[in-house]
Design a protein around this motif. Sequence first.
Motif, short mmCIF file in Angstrom:
data_model
loop_
_atom_site.label_atom_id
_atom_site.label_comp_id
_atom_site.label_asym_id
_atom_site.label_seq_id
_atom_site.Cartn_x
_atom_site.Cartn_y
_atom_site.Cartn_z
N GLU A 48 0.84 -1.19 0.00
CA GLU A 48 0.00 0.00 0.00
C GLU A 48 0.88 1.26 0.00
O GLU A 48 1.65 1.50 0.93
CB GLU A 48 -0.89 0.00 1.24
N PRO A 49 0.86 2.07 -1.10
CA PRO A 49 1.75 3.22 -1.17
C PRO A 49 1.27 4.39 -0.33
O PRO A 49 2.04 5.29 -0.03
CB PRO A 49 1.73 3.57 -2.66
N GLY A 50 0.00 4.39 0.04
CA GLY A 50 -0.55 5.52 0.78
C GLY A 50 -0.98 6.62 -0.16
O GLY A 50 -0.14 7.32 -0.71
N HIS A 51 -2.25 6.74 -0.41
CA HIS A 51 -2.77 7.78 -1.30
C HIS A 51 -4.23 8.03 -0.95
O HIS A 51 -4.88 7.21 -0.30
CB HIS A 51 -2.64 7.37 -2.76
N TRP A 52 -4.71 9.17 -1.37
CA TRP A 52 -6.11 9.50 -1.17
C TRP A 52 -6.62 10.31 -2.35
O TRP A 52 -5.84 10.88 -3.11
CB TRP A 52 -6.33 10.25 0.14
N ALA A 53 -7.95 10.31 -2.53
CA ALA A 53 -8.57 10.99 -3.66
C ALA A 53 -9.20 12.29 -3.20
O ALA A 53 -10.07 12.31 -2.32
CB ALA A 53 -9.62 10.11 -4.30
N GLU A 54 -8.74 13.38 -3.76
CA GLU A 54 -9.27 14.71 -3.46
C GLU A 54 -10.29 15.10 -4.52
O GLU A 54 -10.00 15.02 -5.73
CB GLU A 54 -8.13 15.72 -3.45
N GLN A 55 -11.47 15.48 -4.10
CA GLN A 55 -12.48 15.94 -5.04
C GLN A 55 -12.29 17.43 -5.30
O GLN A 55 -12.34 18.25 -4.40
CB GLN A 55 -13.89 15.69 -4.52
N LEU A 56 -12.07 17.76 -6.57
CA LEU A 56 -11.85 19.15 -6.96
C LEU A 56 -13.12 19.79 -7.50
O LEU A 56 -13.44 20.93 -7.19
CB LEU A 56 -10.74 19.24 -8.01
N ILE A 57 -13.85 19.04 -8.37
CA ILE A 57 -15.01 19.61 -9.05
C ILE A 57 -16.07 18.52 -9.18
O ILE A 57 -15.75 17.34 -9.38
CB ILE A 57 -14.63 20.13 -10.45
N GLY A 72 -1.19 26.72 -17.25
CA GLY A 72 -1.71 25.95 -16.12
C GLY A 72 -3.20 25.70 -16.16
O GLY A 72 -3.71 24.91 -15.36
N ASP A 73 -3.93 26.38 -17.08
CA ASP A 73 -5.36 26.12 -17.19
C ASP A 73 -5.60 24.69 -17.66
O ASP A 73 -4.87 24.16 -18.49
CB ASP A 73 -6.01 27.07 -18.20
N MET A 74 -6.64 24.07 -17.11
CA MET A 74 -7.06 22.74 -17.55
C MET A 74 -8.29 22.87 -18.44
O MET A 74 -9.21 23.62 -18.13
CB MET A 74 -7.38 21.86 -16.34
N LEU A 75 -8.29 22.12 -19.54
CA LEU A 75 -9.45 22.02 -20.41
C LEU A 75 -10.10 20.65 -20.25
O LEU A 75 -9.38 19.64 -20.18
CB LEU A 75 -9.07 22.24 -21.88
N ARG A 82 -19.58 20.52 -24.99
CA ARG A 82 -19.05 21.70 -24.32
C ARG A 82 -17.57 21.51 -23.98
O ARG A 82 -17.11 20.39 -23.70
CB ARG A 82 -19.83 22.01 -23.05
N LEU A 83 -16.85 22.62 -23.96
CA LEU A 83 -15.45 22.67 -23.55
C LEU A 83 -15.37 23.56 -22.32
O LEU A 83 -15.74 24.73 -22.35
CB LEU A 83 -14.57 23.22 -24.67
N ARG A 84 -14.90 22.98 -21.21
CA ARG A 84 -14.86 23.70 -19.93
C ARG A 84 -13.41 24.04 -19.56
O ARG A 84 -12.46 23.36 -19.96
CB ARG A 84 -15.47 22.84 -18.83
N VAL A 85 -13.26 25.09 -18.74
CA VAL A 85 -11.96 25.55 -18.27
C VAL A 85 -11.91 25.48 -16.75
O VAL A 85 -12.85 25.93 -16.07
CB VAL A 85 -11.67 27.00 -18.73
N VAL A 86 -10.82 24.94 -16.22
CA VAL A 86 -10.59 24.92 -14.78
C VAL A 86 -9.34 25.76 -14.51
O VAL A 86 -8.26 25.48 -15.04
CB VAL A 86 -10.38 23.49 -14.26
N ARG A 87 -9.50 26.82 -13.70
CA ARG A 87 -8.37 27.68 -13.34
C ARG A 87 -8.17 27.66 -11.83
O ARG A 87 -9.12 27.92 -11.09
CB ARG A 87 -8.63 29.13 -13.77
N ASN A 88 -6.97 27.33 -11.43
CA ASN A 88 -6.64 27.30 -10.01
C ASN A 88 -7.64 26.45 -9.22
O ASN A 88 -8.06 26.83 -8.11
CB ASN A 88 -6.58 28.73 -9.45
N GLY A 89 -8.05 25.32 -9.83
CA GLY A 89 -8.96 24.42 -9.15
C GLY A 89 -10.42 24.81 -9.17
O GLY A 89 -11.25 24.16 -8.54
#
Length: 546
Positions: A48-57, A72-75, A82-89
Amino acid sequence: MKSASIQHDNGHSRRRWALAAASALAMAGMALTACTPGPATEKQAVAEPGHWAEQLIEGLDHPWAMTWLPNGDMLITERPGRLRVVRNGVLDPKPIEGTPEVLNTSIFDGLLDVKPDPDFASNQTLFFTFVTGTDSARTGSILKARLDGHTLVDQKVIFSTSAPAPPGGPSIMRILFMPDKTMLVGVGSGGQGSRGMVQRLDNQSGKIIHLNRDGSAVANGPFSKEAGARPELWAIGFRNSAGIALGSDGNVWTIDIGPKGGDELNLVKPGGNYGWPLVSWGFDYSGRAMSDMQDGPDFVDPVAVWSPSRAPGDLMEYSGDRFPQWRGDFFASELMGHVLRRLRVQDGKVVQEEALLSDLRERIRSAAMGPDGYIYVITDSAKGRLLRLRPGKPDKAESGRVAKPYALPSGGNMVEDFARRGVYQEKYTQVLFAFKYDEAKAKTLFGQNCSSCHSAGSFTTGEIGPDLNGVAKRRSGSLPGFAYSAALRDPKTAVQWDHDSLVAFIANPQSYYPGTKMMTAPIDDLETLLQITAFLEKTEPGKAGR
C-alpha cells in the motif's frame, strides 16, 4: 507475427483448451479473473503506497478528456458538446464558445478528445475529435481551431473518417502527439456490427492512423505499398483503441476495449496487425466466442488480455515525482471495473497490477498526469467529478475535500445504477431499453423495406437478393447463385450474421460493405432496424423462399 510468449509446440492446443474452458465458464455465469496470451502473467503482492482521492469539481456533464495549457489552465471536454476551463482548481461556469455541433444520440458520440498543438504557446491551436452525422451513419472528425480568449476561432475540420460507423460503437477516439509533432489517432471499429471493415485497408475502422497537423497522411506509411490502402494507416486490427500512450522508452501503447471480455494491452508497431476480429479472446454478447483462434502468424499478440471486460477508457504512463514508486507504470481508467488500474510492465509482460480508487465505485473515463505531478481522473456521469490522486493521508484541514464513495442502488441493479448516473440517457440507449418486438409491425416494416428483393418468413416474392430465412445463423456470402460483393465473400472480411451485424448492414449496406448493390435507401430509424432484425432472427432456413 507471433509473440515470444508462444514458446512450445503445444501452444495452439493450450489456447484452444483455454478458450473452451473460458467459454464454459462464461456460459455458466462464472467470472474469469485474468487471461494472458500464453503463460499466466505473474501477479505480485502490492504494498500500500498511501494515497487518497481529493475531489476538486463535481457536476460535469459526461466529461471525456482533459488536458493542460502552458499557463496551467485545464481544459475538459463534455460529451454533449461543451469545452470547460478549470483555473486554479475552480471551474469556469461559462463554457468556451464556438465548439462544433456534435451528434450525441449514443454513449459513443459527441465531443471527445482535446489536445493542444505542440506549439500552442505560439499558435494557440487546439485539436478535437468529435462525431457528427446520423444514428446510422456516424462520422468521426478532427477539428483544428485557435483559442482566442474564451472562443474557438479559425475552425477547420482537417480529417473525417471515410466510412460512417453504424449504431452501437465508437467511430473516433484519442489523439497522441509524437515527438516529431505528427499525430497518431485511434479510430474505433464502430462496434460489433462493422467488424468486417477492420481487416480491410480501404477505411480507417479499427485502425490507428498517422497524420500531419494539417490532416494529411504522413508520407511513406507502412501500408503505402498495399493496393487500395488508405495512406494514413499506421496499424490495424483493433476493436476500439480507448487509450493510446507514448512510453518513456519511445514505444506506443494502446488499451483496446474487447466485447464481452478480451480487453487488450498492446505494444504497437507501425504496420502491425493486432487481429480483431479474426483472433480474439472476447465473446459476442450472445455468449459465443468471437473467434476460434487467439493467435496466428499474421497477427501481433497482445501483451495482456483481460476477461471479463473491464471496459478501459484511457491509458497513461506516469513520469512524475509525486509518486516515485510508480514512475514508469501505466494507468488505465476503467468504466466497468470502476477503478484506476496500475500496470507495471517488464520485458513485455504485465508483472504487477493494482486497483486504485475501488472504494469510490465510479466509472472512470480518463486519467492524466498534471503539470504538478499529481494524477487526475474524471468520472463518467451526468454529474461527473474531477478528482486528484494525492500521496499520503489528508491532514485535518483537507479532510473535507476527500472524495466520497458513489452511493450504489440497493440490490445491485445495473440498469438502475446506469439510470442514476445518467450514463445511458441518450436516445439510442433508451430505444434499446424500451424495445419490444411487435410481429405485425416488424412484418410491415420488412415488407416496406426488403420484400421486393428478399424472401423471409411469410414473404416469398423476393427475386433479386438471397433468401433471408435463417440468415442469423449463417455467414455472409454463403448462399450459392447470388452475386455477393467481394467484402461479403472474402473470409477475412465476411461476417457471421448476428444481431449487431444485421442491424449495421440493414442500416446502411453500401457504406459498411462497399460494392454491395441494394435498392433500399439507408434506414436511420433505430426502432425500424431493431424490428426488422428481430423478424429475421425468428426465421428458419427452408421455411419459405428458395
